[in-house]
Design a protein around this motif. Structure first.
Motif, PDB file in Angstrom:
ATOM      1  N   SER A   1      13.224 -20.319 -30.344  1.00 19.50           N
ATOM      2  CA  SER A   1      13.122 -21.220 -31.191  1.00 19.50           C
ATOM      3  C   SER A   1      12.597 -21.031 -32.592  1.00 19.50           C
ATOM      4  O   SER A   1      12.846 -21.353 -33.495  1.00 19.50           O
ATOM      5  N   THR A   2      11.684 -19.839 -32.797  1.00 21.30           N
ATOM      6  CA  THR A   2      11.299 -19.487 -33.961  1.00 21.30           C
ATOM      7  C   THR A   2      12.489 -18.999 -34.922  1.00 21.30           C
ATOM      8  O   THR A   2      12.618 -19.382 -36.142  1.00 21.30           O
ATOM      9  N   LEU A   3      13.361 -18.352 -34.429  1.00 19.15           N
ATOM     10  CA  LEU A   3      14.765 -17.688 -35.000  1.00 19.15           C
ATOM     11  C   LEU A   3      15.390 -18.983 -35.449  1.00 19.15           C
ATOM     12  O   LEU A   3      16.153 -18.961 -36.408  1.00 19.15           O
TER      13      LEU A   3
ATOM     14  N   GLY B   1       7.965 -22.836 -40.783  1.00 22.97           N
ATOM     15  CA  GLY B   1       8.267 -22.812 -39.308  1.00 22.97           C
ATOM     16  C   GLY B   1       8.271 -21.596 -38.599  1.00 22.97           C
ATOM     17  O   GLY B   1       7.966 -21.316 -37.613  1.00 22.97           O
ATOM     18  N   PHE B   2       8.796 -20.354 -39.466  1.00 19.30           N
ATOM     19  CA  PHE B   2       8.904 -19.213 -39.075  1.00 19.30           C
ATOM     20  C   PHE B   2       7.694 -18.064 -39.422  1.00 19.30           C
ATOM     21  O   PHE B   2       7.579 -18.173 -40.637  1.00 19.30           O
ATOM     22  N   GLY B   3       7.346 -17.338 -38.652  1.00 21.67           N
ATOM     23  CA  GLY B   3       6.110 -16.409 -38.744  1.00 21.67           C
ATOM     24  C   GLY B   3       6.695 -15.244 -39.182  1.00 21.67           C
ATOM     25  O   GLY B   3       6.486 -14.168 -38.661  1.00 21.67           O
ATOM     26  N   GLN B   4       7.029 -15.247 -40.582  1.00 24.11           N
ATOM     27  CA  GLN B   4       7.550 -13.915 -41.164  1.00 24.11           C
ATOM     28  C   GLN B   4       6.472 -13.517 -42.365  1.00 24.11           C
ATOM     29  O   GLN B   4       6.148 -14.496 -43.102  1.00 24.11           O
TER      30      GLN B   4
ATOM     31  N   SER C   1       8.426  -4.642 -30.983  1.00 23.29           N
ATOM     32  CA  SER C   1       7.429  -4.911 -29.884  1.00 23.29           C
ATOM     33  C   SER C   1       7.932  -5.815 -28.974  1.00 23.29           C
ATOM     34  O   SER C   1       7.517  -5.837 -27.776  1.00 23.29           O
ATOM     35  N   LYS C   2       8.749  -6.830 -29.227  1.00 25.51           N
ATOM     36  CA  LYS C   2       9.596  -7.503 -28.393  1.00 25.51           C
ATOM     37  C   LYS C   2      10.141  -6.651 -27.407  1.00 25.51           C
ATOM     38  O   LYS C   2      10.169  -7.165 -25.979  1.00 25.51           O
ATOM     39  N   SER C   3      10.959  -5.559 -27.646  1.00 24.38           N
ATOM     40  CA  SER C   3      11.533  -4.676 -26.818  1.00 24.38           C
ATOM     41  C   SER C   3      10.574  -4.234 -25.667  1.00 24.38           C
ATOM     42  O   SER C   3      10.917  -3.934 -24.555  1.00 24.38           O
TER      43      SER C   3
ATOM     44  N   ALA D   1       1.091 -20.074 -26.198  1.00 21.05           N
ATOM     45  CA  ALA D   1       1.350 -18.801 -26.449  1.00 21.05           C
ATOM     46  C   ALA D   1       2.593 -18.517 -27.110  1.00 21.05           C
ATOM     47  O   ALA D   1       3.257 -19.375 -27.049  1.00 21.05           O
ATOM     48  N   TRP D   2       2.818 -17.431 -27.874  1.00 21.99           N
ATOM     49  CA  TRP D   2       4.172 -17.089 -28.297  1.00 21.99           C
ATOM     50  C   TRP D   2       5.444 -17.579 -27.921  1.00 21.99           C
ATOM     51  O   TRP D   2       5.228 -17.386 -26.353  1.00 21.99           O
ATOM     52  N   VAL D   3       6.391 -17.836 -28.359  1.00 21.14           N
ATOM     53  CA  VAL D   3       7.656 -18.449 -27.660  1.00 21.14           C
ATOM     54  C   VAL D   3       8.421 -17.563 -26.918  1.00 21.14           C
ATOM     55  O   VAL D   3       9.176 -18.119 -25.925  1.00 21.14           O
TER      56      VAL D   3
ATOM     57  N   GLY E   1      -4.228 -14.991 -32.451  1.00 25.57           N
ATOM     58  CA  GLY E   1      -3.281 -15.678 -31.939  1.00 25.57           C
ATOM     59  C   GLY E   1      -2.294 -16.022 -32.550  1.00 25.57           C
ATOM     60  O   GLY E   1      -2.340 -16.667 -33.429  1.00 25.57           O
ATOM     61  N   ASN E   2      -1.033 -16.194 -32.009  1.00 22.40           N
ATOM     62  CA  ASN E   2       0.156 -17.016 -32.410  1.00 22.40           C
ATOM     63  C   ASN E   2       0.607 -18.265 -31.350  1.00 22.40           C
ATOM     64  O   ASN E   2       0.690 -17.833 -30.210  1.00 22.40           O
ATOM     65  N   PRO E   3       0.199 -19.288 -31.480  1.00 23.43           N
ATOM     66  CA  PRO E   3       0.203 -20.040 -32.573  1.00 23.43           C
ATOM     67  C   PRO E   3      -1.020 -20.649 -33.230  1.00 23.43           C
ATOM     68  O   PRO E   3      -0.951 -21.561 -34.075  1.00 23.43           O
TER      69      PRO E   3
ATOM     70  N   SER F   1       6.057  -5.226 -37.953  1.00 24.55           N
ATOM     71  CA  SER F   1       6.406  -6.377 -38.404  1.00 24.55           C
ATOM     72  C   SER F   1       5.507  -7.181 -39.440  1.00 24.55           C
ATOM     73  O   SER F   1       5.963  -8.172 -39.993  1.00 24.55           O
ATOM     74  N   LYS F   2       4.135  -7.398 -39.011  1.00 26.08           N
ATOM     75  CA  LYS F   2       3.102  -8.243 -39.473  1.00 26.08           C
ATOM     76  C   LYS F   2       2.634  -7.649 -40.581  1.00 26.08           C
ATOM     77  O   LYS F   2       2.483  -7.880 -41.686  1.00 26.08           O
ATOM     78  N   TRP F   3       1.792  -6.554 -40.366  1.00 31.49           N
ATOM     79  CA  TRP F   3       0.754  -6.097 -41.763  1.00 31.49           C
ATOM     80  C   TRP F   3       1.749  -5.059 -42.335  1.00 31.49           C
ATOM     81  O   TRP F   3       1.038  -4.942 -43.354  1.00 31.49           O
TER      82      TRP F   3
ATOM     83  N   PHE G   1      -1.529 -15.565 -39.322  1.00 30.39           N
ATOM     84  CA  PHE G   1      -1.105 -16.705 -40.499  1.00 30.39           C
ATOM     85  C   PHE G   1      -0.575 -17.966 -39.656  1.00 30.39           C
ATOM     86  O   PHE G   1       0.249 -18.456 -40.291  1.00 30.39           O
ATOM     87  N   TYR G   2      -1.380 -18.110 -38.915  1.00 25.99           N
ATOM     88  CA  TYR G   2      -0.934 -19.616 -38.165  1.00 25.99           C
ATOM     89  C   TYR G   2      -2.055 -20.671 -38.108  1.00 25.99           C
ATOM     90  O   TYR G   2      -3.206 -20.266 -38.122  1.00 25.99           O
ATOM     91  N   LEU G   3      -1.543 -21.873 -38.272  1.00 23.01           N
ATOM     92  CA  LEU G   3      -2.495 -23.099 -37.759  1.00 23.01           C
ATOM     93  C   LEU G   3      -1.650 -23.895 -36.819  1.00 23.01           C
ATOM     94  O   LEU G   3      -0.649 -23.882 -36.878  1.00 23.01           O
TER      95      LEU G   3
ATOM     96  N   ALA H   1       1.912 -28.980 -33.046  1.00 27.00           N
ATOM     97  CA  ALA H   1       3.037 -28.073 -33.906  1.00 27.00           C
ATOM     98  C   ALA H   1       2.216 -26.948 -34.517  1.00 27.00           C
ATOM     99  O   ALA H   1       1.278 -26.982 -35.245  1.00 27.00           O
ATOM    100  N   ARG H   2       3.059 -26.014 -34.550  1.00 24.74           N
ATOM    101  CA  ARG H   2       2.389 -24.863 -35.216  1.00 24.74           C
ATOM    102  C   ARG H   2       3.030 -24.625 -36.776  1.00 24.74           C
ATOM    103  O   ARG H   2       4.054 -25.080 -37.203  1.00 24.74           O
ATOM    104  N   LEU H   3       1.994 -24.410 -37.784  1.00 26.26           N
ATOM    105  CA  LEU H   3       2.436 -24.121 -39.156  1.00 26.26           C
ATOM    106  C   LEU H   3       2.055 -22.806 -39.581  1.00 26.26           C
ATOM    107  O   LEU H   3       0.911 -22.176 -39.277  1.00 26.26           O
TER     108      LEU H   3
HETATM  109  N1  GLU Z   1       6.782 -13.828 -34.414  1.00 25.39           N
HETATM  110  C1  GLU Z   1       7.265 -14.758 -35.325  1.00 25.39           C
HETATM  111  C2  GLU Z   1       7.098 -16.114 -35.056  1.00 25.39           C
HETATM  112  O1  GLU Z   1       6.556 -16.568 -33.904  1.00 25.39           O
HETATM  113  C3  GLU Z   1       8.986 -14.519 -35.510  1.00 25.39           C
HETATM  114  C4  GLU Z   1       9.556 -13.352 -34.733  1.00 25.39           C
HETATM  115  C5  GLU Z   1      10.126 -13.788 -33.575  1.00 25.39           C
HETATM  116  O2  GLU Z   1       9.822 -14.835 -33.080  1.00 25.39           O
HETATM  117  O3  GLU Z   1      10.780 -13.096 -33.012  1.00 25.39           O
HETATM  118  O4  GLU Z   1       7.672 -16.847 -35.723  1.00 25.39           O
END
Ligand code: GLU
Length: 422
Positions: free
Chosen positions: A9-11, A31-34, A92-94, A114-116, A169-171, A228-230, A320-322, A371-373
């Motif tokens: 859903s993020t992508l 929407g996207f955590g980039q 890190s997804k892999s 928790a993250w998607v 934490g994300n989100p 990816s983030k820092w 960078f999320y709320l 909802a995540r911002l």
């Molecule tokens: N981690 C970021 C997010 O939660 C984007 C990268 C991803 O989900 O693969 O929006």
């Protein structure tokens, strides 16, 4: 027959937002955590220098890079980590996938929210998933009680127990305290569970006060992170994992097998360039320090705007999320036919151009109306230029967060209008 798996859903939201913008409409891209920040010049130079590297590297990652990562994380996490514990991969997804895949007969316990991608990954592998629900009042943290209940349940049916943690934490942008982590470590050890601690936002803990659960449970913790983030390098796809201390060789062999049969290795030039990122040089440390200062100021400013809009949210502590909670508007939203988080997100994207990701993507109930911002819709290059000329100030926050403020003010006006009309 095909496997039932939808796009992440993020992508997906990132692509939808880009398509709306292409049609000439303004989108507030929450929407996207980039990362909004550019890649540091020292890293770009390092990548150019190593562009000629065409050979595959060791599956586990370049030794010189693993060395630097071990040194960097030993200092950062205040514990001794050695190079054999480090795994490098394309993102890190892999690595999350490889770690989970190394286990058979496993239950994966995941906090909600928790993250998607944690749950879909576990399901793709065929593991059972067990969501551990948290609440706004608990600051979306799992407690030792919740963990104990979930582990004792899962232990009845599964041999291996894997718990996911994510701090910052994300989100939700919130962090576990040292005391909370210590208490969770006691329960994890009691059940001999392994924890996969996703610490990809750790260097962006706003006060530079990150604590890893690995400090309290080194023999049972996998830490995952990456550039990816820092380091602003999401598209570079460079992830690292730190294996548990004294982990058994069969686990490592399983991971090496999975990695070699799927992705072979992370891209060579990127790995060589990453050596610079992990070399603790002054330029990189200052660059990360500047990001923390900017993200803290912007995050708190946006949080205040969100509260002024009549929504609930905890002030962010890292990353960078709320996580926005729309329950104060439940009745009036219901009156116009909006009963779930996704319905709200679709409607506000359509009517106000505000792109948010619904709580359901993070394992929350759609009726929780969350909802995540992601507060990343600003020009990180200009913000870094401004901070390098002197102290960060409120004036600079206002200057850089202008567009995001407008988006939230528009959202607030829109919600208040619905409230008034209903
Ligand atoms: N981690 C970021 C997010 O939660 C984007 C990268 C991803 O989900 O693969 O929006």
């Amino acid at each position: 027959m095909y496997r039932q798996i939808s796009p992440s859903s993020t992508l997906l939201l990132n692509e939808q937002s880009a398509a709306i913008e292409k049609n000439g409409r303004q989108v507030f891209r929450f929407g996207f955590g980039q990362s909004p920040f550019p890649i540091s010049d020292v890293l770009k130079t390092a990548l150019i220098e190593h562009a000629y590297r065409k050979e595959y590297t060791q599956v586990q990652g370049l030794q010189a890079l693993r060395n630097k990562v071990a040194e960097y994380h030993s200092v950062f996490e205040k514990r001794k980590i050695n190079e054999d514990q480090i795994f490098v991969a394309p993102g890190s997804k892999s690595l999350l996938y490889t770690i989970m895949c190394a286990y058979t007969d496993a239950a994966v316990l995941i906090p909600a929210p928790a993250w998607v991608s944690y749950a879909p990954q576990a399901e793709l592998i065929g593991h059972a998933t067990l969501m551990m629900q948290t609440s706004f009042a608990q600051r979306y943290r799992i407690t030792p009680d919740i963990l104990e209940r979930s582990l004792s349940e899962a232990a009845k049916n599964y041999q291996s127990l894997l718990v996911i943690l994510n701090s910052p934490g994300n989100p939700d942008g919130l962090c576990y305290t040292a005391k909370e982590l210590q208490a969770l470590a006691v329960v994890l050890e009691k059940y001999q569970a392994k924890v996969i601690s996703d610490e990809i936002y750790a260097p962006l803990q706003h006060d530079n006060q990150h604590v890893s659960i690995a400090r309290y449970y080194p023999k049972g913790t996998f830490v995952t992170s990456g550039l990816s983030k820092w380091a602003g390098a999401g598209g570079w796809r460079l992830g690292i994992a730190i294996l548990p201390e004294d982990c058994d060789s069969q686990l490592k062999d399983a991971m090496l097998g999975i990695a070699s049969e799927t992705y072979s290795c992370a891209s060579s030039p990127i790995q060589y360039a990453a050596i610079t990122a992990y070399s603790n040089n002054v330029t990189m440390s200052l660059y990360v320090q500047h990001q923390r200062t900017i993200l803290k100021a912007v995050g708190l400013y946006i949080h205040k705007a969100v509260i002024d809009a009549g929504l609930h949210a905890h002030a962010p502590e890292g990353g960078f999320y709320l996580l926005l909670d729309f329950t104060a508007y439940r009745q009036s939203l219901k009156a116009i036919g909006l009963n779930t988080d996704s319905e709200i997100c679709n409607k506000v994207l359509e009517d106000v151009g505000v792109a948010l990701l619904p709580g359901i993507s993070f394992g929350l109930s759609p009726k929780a109306l969350c909802a995540r911002l992601a507060y990343v819709d600003f020009d990180g290059t200009l913000a870094l230029e401004d901070i390098s000329e002197g102290e960060w100030s409120e004036t600079l926050t206002i200057k850089h967060a202008q567009k995001m403020l407008l988006g939230i003010e528009n959202l607030g006006r829109y919600l208040k209008q619905i409230d008034q009309d209903n």
